[in-house]
Design an enzyme around this catalytic site. Structure first.
Site, PDB file in Angstrom:
ATOM      1  N   GLN A  98       0.962  -1.002  -0.050  1.00 13.47           N
ATOM      2  CA  GLN A  98       0.098  -0.004   0.003  1.00 13.47           C
ATOM      3  C   GLN A  98       0.962   1.436   0.091  1.00 13.47           C
ATOM      4  OE1 GLN A  98      -3.389  -0.452   2.955  1.00 13.47           O
ATOM      5  NE2 GLN A  98      -1.820  -2.060   3.665  1.00 13.47           N
ATOM      6  N   ASP A 101       6.131   4.846  -1.415  1.00 12.92           N
ATOM      7  CA  ASP A 101       7.383   5.254  -1.329  1.00 12.92           C
ATOM      8  C   ASP A 101       8.625   4.666  -2.078  1.00 12.92           C
ATOM      9  OD1 ASP A 101       8.143   3.091   0.074  1.00 12.92           O
ATOM     10  OD2 ASP A 101       7.589   3.932   2.139  1.00 12.92           O
ATOM     11  N   HIS A 116      -1.596   1.371  -4.089  1.00 15.73           N
ATOM     12  CA  HIS A 116      -1.810   2.682  -4.248  1.00 15.73           C
ATOM     13  C   HIS A 116      -1.016   3.765  -4.969  1.00 15.73           C
ATOM     14  CE1 HIS A 116      -4.079   1.595  -0.202  1.00 15.73           C
ATOM     15  NE2 HIS A 116      -4.758   1.224  -1.106  1.00 15.73           N
ATOM     16  N   CYS A 127      -4.054  13.859 -20.942  1.00 14.76           N
ATOM     17  CA  CYS A 127      -3.864  12.826 -21.882  1.00 14.76           C
ATOM     18  C   CYS A 127      -3.588  11.420 -21.132  1.00 14.76           C
ATOM     19  CB  CYS A 127      -3.001  12.984 -23.020  1.00 14.76           C
ATOM     20  SG  CYS A 127      -1.113  13.033 -22.261  1.00 14.76           S
ATOM     21  N   GLY A 183       3.087  -4.223   8.893  1.00 15.93           N
ATOM     22  CA  GLY A 183       3.057  -2.655   9.045  1.00 15.93           C
ATOM     23  C   GLY A 183       1.857  -1.980   8.432  1.00 15.93           C
ATOM     24  N   SER A 185      -2.242  -1.042   9.153  1.00 17.12           N
ATOM     25  CA  SER A 185      -3.448  -1.149  10.245  1.00 17.12           C
ATOM     26  C   SER A 185      -4.703  -1.670   9.629  1.00 17.12           C
ATOM     27  CB  SER A 185      -4.061   0.384  10.555  1.00 17.12           C
ATOM     28  OG  SER A 185      -4.261   1.243   9.417  1.00 17.12           O
ATOM     29  N   PRO A 210       3.465  -3.689  15.675  1.00 14.97           N
ATOM     30  CA  PRO A 210       3.703  -3.584  17.358  1.00 14.97           C
ATOM     31  C   PRO A 210       2.475  -3.570  18.167  1.00 14.97           C
ATOM     32  CG  PRO A 210       4.758  -1.717  16.058  1.00 14.97           C
ATOM     33  CD  PRO A 210       4.155  -2.691  15.124  1.00 14.97           C
TER      34      PRO A 210
HETATM   35  P1  NAD Z   1      -1.533   3.063   8.867  1.00 18.32           P
HETATM   36  O1  NAD Z   1      -0.551   4.472   9.089  1.00 18.32           O
HETATM   37  O2  NAD Z   1      -2.770   3.089   8.851  1.00 18.32           O
HETATM   38  O3  NAD Z   1      -0.895   1.884   9.677  1.00 18.32           O
HETATM   39  C1  NAD Z   1       0.471   1.541   9.686  1.00 18.32           C
HETATM   40  C2  NAD Z   1       0.661   0.603  10.704  1.00 18.32           C
HETATM   41  O4  NAD Z   1       1.938   0.207  10.884  1.00 18.32           O
HETATM   42  C3  NAD Z   1      -0.278   0.446  12.015  1.00 18.32           C
HETATM   43  O5  NAD Z   1      -0.847  -0.607  12.382  1.00 18.32           O
HETATM   44  C4  NAD Z   1       1.229   0.676  13.093  1.00 18.32           C
HETATM   45  O6  NAD Z   1       1.190  -0.035  14.431  1.00 18.32           O
HETATM   46  C5  NAD Z   1       2.169  -0.083  12.175  1.00 18.32           C
HETATM   47  N1  NAD Z   1       3.609   0.209  12.432  1.00 18.32           N
HETATM   48  C6  NAD Z   1       4.152   1.264  13.177  1.00 18.32           C
HETATM   49  N2  NAD Z   1       5.424   1.088  13.282  1.00 18.32           N
HETATM   50  C7  NAD Z   1       5.510  -0.112  12.431  1.00 18.32           C
HETATM   51  C8  NAD Z   1       7.030  -0.921  12.573  1.00 18.32           C
HETATM   52  N3  NAD Z   1       8.172  -0.362  12.790  1.00 18.32           N
HETATM   53  N4  NAD Z   1       6.740  -2.165  12.123  1.00 18.32           N
HETATM   54  C9  NAD Z   1       5.542  -2.697  11.633  1.00 18.32           C
HETATM   55  N5  NAD Z   1       4.507  -2.039  11.913  1.00 18.32           N
HETATM   56  C10 NAD Z   1       4.443  -0.738  12.280  1.00 18.32           C
HETATM   57  O7  NAD Z   1      -0.796   2.627   7.492  1.00 18.32           O
HETATM   58  P2  NAD Z   1      -1.351   1.728   6.083  1.00 18.32           P
HETATM   59  O8  NAD Z   1      -2.183   0.665   6.732  1.00 18.32           O
HETATM   60  O9  NAD Z   1      -0.543   1.467   5.157  1.00 18.32           O
HETATM   61  O10 NAD Z   1      -2.764   2.610   5.627  1.00 18.32           O
HETATM   62  C11 NAD Z   1      -2.318   4.106   5.253  1.00 18.32           C
HETATM   63  C12 NAD Z   1      -2.357   4.536   3.863  1.00 18.32           C
HETATM   64  O11 NAD Z   1      -1.430   5.650   3.720  1.00 18.32           O
HETATM   65  C13 NAD Z   1      -2.024   3.306   2.730  1.00 18.32           C
HETATM   66  O12 NAD Z   1      -2.950   3.548   1.976  1.00 18.32           O
HETATM   67  C14 NAD Z   1      -0.513   4.062   2.236  1.00 18.32           C
HETATM   68  O13 NAD Z   1      -0.765   4.231   0.781  1.00 18.32           O
HETATM   69  C15 NAD Z   1      -0.758   5.516   2.761  1.00 18.32           C
HETATM   70  N6  NAD Z   1       0.569   5.939   3.194  1.00 18.32           N
HETATM   71  C16 NAD Z   1       1.961   5.368   2.804  1.00 18.32           C
HETATM   72  C17 NAD Z   1       3.210   5.670   3.152  1.00 18.32           C
HETATM   73  C18 NAD Z   1       4.267   5.191   2.574  1.00 18.32           C
HETATM   74  O14 NAD Z   1       4.376   5.010   1.295  1.00 18.32           O
HETATM   75  N7  NAD Z   1       5.679   4.989   3.413  1.00 18.32           N
HETATM   76  C19 NAD Z   1       3.377   6.530   4.390  1.00 18.32           C
HETATM   77  C20 NAD Z   1       2.204   6.672   4.742  1.00 18.32           C
HETATM   78  C21 NAD Z   1       0.807   6.647   4.265  1.00 18.32           C
END
Ligand code: NAD
Length: 235
Positions: A98, A101, A116, A127, A183, A185, A210
């Protein structure tokens, strides 16, 4: 429990992995819901909807360009790297992310489905042409050769996923003996729906997070901890 997870991962010939913002947390990229996280003081309606972009494309691009520069300064972590090693030794391996980055690609993962989109891709609103650019974008909003305004190649709220992406992800999950969910939610659909799909098809589902998620009670094995620590041990 950890040993059961490791045994399942080592025995499986067909593995799918679903990742979210948490796998990039230890690279220094804030997650979506963390304190002071992704959107900070902005409203997502302004930054991550087609309507917000139509209202003020320059404002949206300034925010995305700041994100792009922030991400450009990061590197894949041990969790991303472990998934590359797992792909190398698994005959049928699909990484469904998802994240926008590009850190899985930077680490060297090959079979990646970007549900995503990708923050490094620009797409013309007129276009539809796409191009990848990691350069700093100076004139915002950027323009396509056809004269149309380009937008970030990410999926915004209320938009469809890239054509075929969820279908390919669902096929991989239905084939998989093991699904690793790291990683996320698991609150954003249709991505989160891949977890019950895997369970219905008899996969061993291993969650790495976590914190508890809505699926923690349903998955086969829930491992509490950071993905950059647990994934290398699992692999
Ligand atoms: P989210 O922020 O909803 O959830 C992040 C999850 O990661 C949480 O459950 C948290 O407990 C867990 N987490 C935190 N630190 C961690 C670690 N060190 N190791 C493992 N797990 C850890 O993110 P999501 O579920 O990906 O949904 C958010 C949306 O936002 C996605 O659709 C994404 O496209 C976008 N997004 C992307 C990025 C990125 O590309 N890095 C960053 C932020 C949001």
């Amino acid at each position: 429990m950890f040993e059961d997870a490791r045994a399942a991962v080592h025995a499986a010939k067909r593995i799918a992995v679903l990742t979210g913002a948490g796998v990039s947390a230890e690279s220094g990229i804030p997650t979506f819901r963390s304190n002071g996280g992704f959107w900070r003081n902005n409203r997502f309606e302004d930054l991550a909807t087609p309507e917000g972009f139509a209202r003020d494309p320059k404002f949206v691009w300034q925010w995305y360009e700041e994100r792009r520069r922030g991400i450009a300064a990061t590197r894949p972590n041990a969790g991303h790297e472990a998934l590359v090693r797992l792909e190398e030794r698994t005959p049928d391996f699909t990484l469904i992310t998802q994240n926008v980055d590009g850190l899985h690609d930077a680490a060297g993962s090959k079979n990646v489905i970007r549900l995503h989109g990708d923050i490094w891709t620009l797409r013309c609103t007129k276009c539809g042409a796409e191009r990848v650019s990691r350069e700093e974008l100076k004139d915002l909003p950027p323009n396509c050769k056809c004269g149309g305004i380009e937008r970030p190649g990410v999926v915004w709220f209320g938009e469809d996923l890239p054509p075929g992406a969820i279908e390919r992800a669902a096929e991989a999950v239905q084939r998989a003996e093991v699904l690793i969910v790291a990683g996320t939610s698991a609150q954003v659909y249709p991505a989160a729906g891949l977890i019950p799909l895997a369970l219905r098809h008899g996969a061993t589902v291993i969650e790495i997070n976590p914190e508890e998620t809505d699926f923690s009670d349903e998955v086969t094995i829930a491992l509490r901890g950071k993905s950059a620590e647990i994934l290398p041990q699992l692999v």
